[in-house]
Design a protein around this motif. Structure first.
Motif, mmCIF file in Angstrom:
data_model
loop_
_atom_site.group_PDB
_atom_site.id
_atom_site.type_symbol
_atom_site.label_atom_id
_atom_site.label_comp_id
_atom_site.label_asym_id
_atom_site.label_seq_id
_atom_site.Cartn_x
_atom_site.Cartn_y
_atom_site.Cartn_z
ATOM 1 N N ALA A 1 0.814 -1.215 0.000
ATOM 2 C CA ALA A 1 0.000 0.000 0.000
ATOM 3 C C ALA A 1 0.848 1.265 0.000
ATOM 4 N N GLN A 2 2.135 1.133 0.334
ATOM 5 C CA GLN A 2 3.030 2.288 0.351
ATOM 6 C C GLN A 2 3.620 2.597 -1.021
ATOM 7 N N VAL A 3 3.328 1.707 -1.986
ATOM 8 C CA VAL A 3 3.950 1.791 -3.313
ATOM 9 C C VAL A 3 2.864 1.849 -4.371
ATOM 10 N N GLU A 4 3.177 2.455 -5.500
ATOM 11 C CA GLU A 4 2.242 2.480 -6.624
ATOM 12 C C GLU A 4 2.989 2.306 -7.940
ATOM 13 N N VAL A 5 2.273 1.796 -8.943
ATOM 14 C CA VAL A 5 2.820 1.659 -10.289
ATOM 15 C C VAL A 5 2.730 3.020 -10.970
ATOM 16 N N LEU A 6 3.881 3.521 -11.396
ATOM 17 C CA LEU A 6 3.932 4.844 -12.021
ATOM 18 C C LEU A 6 3.835 4.737 -13.543
ATOM 19 N N TRP A 7 4.574 3.784 -14.137
ATOM 20 C CA TRP A 7 4.558 3.607 -15.582
ATOM 21 C C TRP A 7 4.579 2.120 -15.930
ATOM 22 N N GLN A 8 4.051 1.789 -17.102
ATOM 23 C CA GLN A 8 4.080 0.436 -17.628
ATOM 24 C C GLN A 8 4.700 0.449 -19.027
ATOM 25 N N THR A 9 5.359 -0.635 -19.385
ATOM 26 C CA THR A 9 6.019 -0.722 -20.684
ATOM 27 C C THR A 9 5.159 -1.493 -21.683
ATOM 28 N N ASP A 10 5.664 -1.580 -22.905
ATOM 29 C CA ASP A 10 5.064 -2.460 -23.901
ATOM 30 C C ASP A 10 5.284 -3.916 -23.495
ATOM 31 N N THR A 11 4.636 -4.828 -24.234
ATOM 32 C CA THR A 11 4.709 -6.255 -23.910
ATOM 33 C C THR A 11 5.643 -7.003 -24.859
ATOM 34 N N LEU A 12 5.973 -8.227 -24.461
ATOM 35 C CA LEU A 12 6.734 -9.174 -25.284
ATOM 36 C C LEU A 12 6.129 -10.565 -25.073
ATOM 37 N N PRO A 13 6.503 -11.554 -25.903
ATOM 38 C CA PRO A 13 6.068 -12.930 -25.624
ATOM 39 C C PRO A 13 6.500 -13.353 -24.218
ATOM 40 N N ASN A 14 5.633 -14.023 -23.527
ATOM 41 C CA ASN A 14 5.865 -14.416 -22.143
ATOM 42 C C ASN A 14 6.968 -15.471 -22.047
ATOM 43 N N ASN A 15 7.335 -15.826 -20.816
ATOM 44 C CA ASN A 15 8.409 -16.783 -20.570
ATOM 45 C C ASN A 15 8.178 -18.099 -21.310
ATOM 46 N N SER A 16 9.251 -18.710 -21.762
ATOM 47 C CA SER A 16 9.134 -19.907 -22.599
ATOM 48 C C SER A 16 9.250 -21.194 -21.789
ATOM 49 N N LEU A 17 8.823 -22.283 -22.412
ATOM 50 C CA LEU A 17 9.096 -23.638 -21.936
ATOM 51 C C LEU A 17 10.079 -24.257 -22.920
ATOM 52 N N MET A 18 11.174 -24.793 -22.415
ATOM 53 C CA MET A 18 12.206 -25.348 -23.294
ATOM 54 C C MET A 18 12.616 -26.741 -22.820
ATOM 55 N N ALA A 19 13.029 -27.570 -23.779
ATOM 56 C CA ALA A 19 13.530 -28.914 -23.483
ATOM 57 C C ALA A 19 14.946 -29.038 -24.048
ATOM 58 N N ARG A 20 15.817 -29.681 -23.284
ATOM 59 C CA ARG A 20 17.170 -29.902 -23.800
ATOM 60 C C ARG A 20 17.086 -30.718 -25.092
ATOM 61 N N ARG A 21 17.931 -30.402 -26.042
ATOM 62 C CA ARG A 21 17.794 -30.944 -27.384
ATOM 63 C C ARG A 21 17.974 -32.458 -27.454
ATOM 64 N N ASP A 22 18.651 -33.051 -26.467
ATOM 65 C CA ASP A 22 18.859 -34.497 -26.514
ATOM 66 C C ASP A 22 17.749 -35.272 -25.808
#
Length: 301
Positions: free
Chosen positions: A220-241
């Motif tokens: 409650a002591q803090v507030e969002v002042l600015w927001q940025t543009d978006t990007l694709p969200n975090n990925s799911l990855m598998a090791r190639r082998d």
């Protein structure tokens, strides 16, 4: 003594033969062989430092356990990392079987060892938040000239790169006029703002929502002042082998979480909407952003 030995031999014979003289049969105990449990295929899942290790386990542990239960013969084991640098070293070394990295780590740190098979849903949630104390005089980017600014790490995309790029594009020379403090985690970045150690700081929606739930009086002591543009969200990855059929089973279990009330509760606990299919092309916009970042601010240290 001879008579005693004969009596003992007779008793033993009765036990083994069941005593055919009409007396009750003695049933010897039967020992069942233990059920043959198929050893689980243990897959290490590495999630980038969205939160400190304890908080990460509390939020994602139940979800990981549910996916383990849904895939026969597979056990997922969640592995946290102390900070972004350690996590990125593990990605480069191929330490994890499966990974949930941020977009920068997806296209830079993990690309050689891993392939994209999915992502976190709702790209509109993947944006930077620049926060200040409610009693702060900061009202425009130029007010941060010469000030300290907190973020988890320089390679935190939503919680550092996007906010710094936004400030640069809105009149603040980030390289010359801003003291960027890498504080290690989302919670630390928010707390640095709460405690007045910095003039402003960066985070992104999921940890900000979690902080508001867990520490409402501080939030409650803090507030969002600015927001940025978006990007694709975090990925799911598998090791190639890793076996593709195995990856498909795990992917299906992850994608289906949002289709049941129980799965939705687990996703809500982790402050995410769900998982969905993706591939390397999904993250093409990240390369564009990185080029803009390098031009405006410079190479990542």
């Amino acid at each position: 003594m001879h008579t005693l030995c004969k009596a003992l031999l007779w008793c033993a014979a009765c036990v083994l033969a069941g005593c055919s003289d009409g007396g009750p049969k003695v049933i010897l105990p039967q020992y069942a062989s233990p059920a043959s449990a198929e050893p689980a295929h243990v897959l290490i899942l590495g999630i980038h430092p969205l939160h400190n290790p304890g908080r990460l386990d509390a939020m994602y542990g139940p979800l990981v356990a549910a996916v383990s239960d849904a895939v026969p013969g597979v056990t997922l084991r969640l592995e946290a990392s102390r900070d972004y640098a350690e996590y990125e070293r593990k990605l480069r070394d191929g330490r994890f079987d499966l990974a949930l990295p941020n977009p920068y780590q997806t296209v830079v740190a993990a690309a050689a060892q891993y392939r994209v098979f999915g992502k976190v849903a709702r790209d509109d949630d993947f944006r930077g938040l620049i926060i200040r104390r409610r009693d702060s005089a900061v009202s425009q980017p130029s007010d941060l000239r010469g000030a300290a600014f907190s973020c988890p790490a320089r390679t935190a995309v939503a919680a550092c790169m996007l906010p710094l790029l936004w400030l640069q594009q809105n009149g603040l020379d980030v390289r010359r006029d801003l003291e960027v403090r890498e504080v290690g985690s989302q919670e630390s970045s928010i707390l640095n703002v709460v405690q007045g150690r910095v003039a402003a700081g960066a985070t992104w929606p999921p940890p900000w929502r979690a902080f508001q739930k867990d520490y409402p009086e501080l939030a409650a002591q803090v507030e969002v002042l600015w927001q940025t543009d978006t990007l694709p969200n975090n990925s799911l990855m598998a090791r190639r082998d890793l076996d593709e059929a195995l990856v498909s089973q795990v992917a299906q279990a992850l994608f289906e979480l949002s289709s049941t009330p129980a799965g939705q509760a687990l996703l809500e606990r982790a402050e995410i909407a769900g998982f969905e299919p993706a591939n390397a092309l999904t993250y093409a916009p990240v390369g564009v952003m990185l080029d803009r970042y390098r031009t405006a601010i410079g190479e990542l240290r």
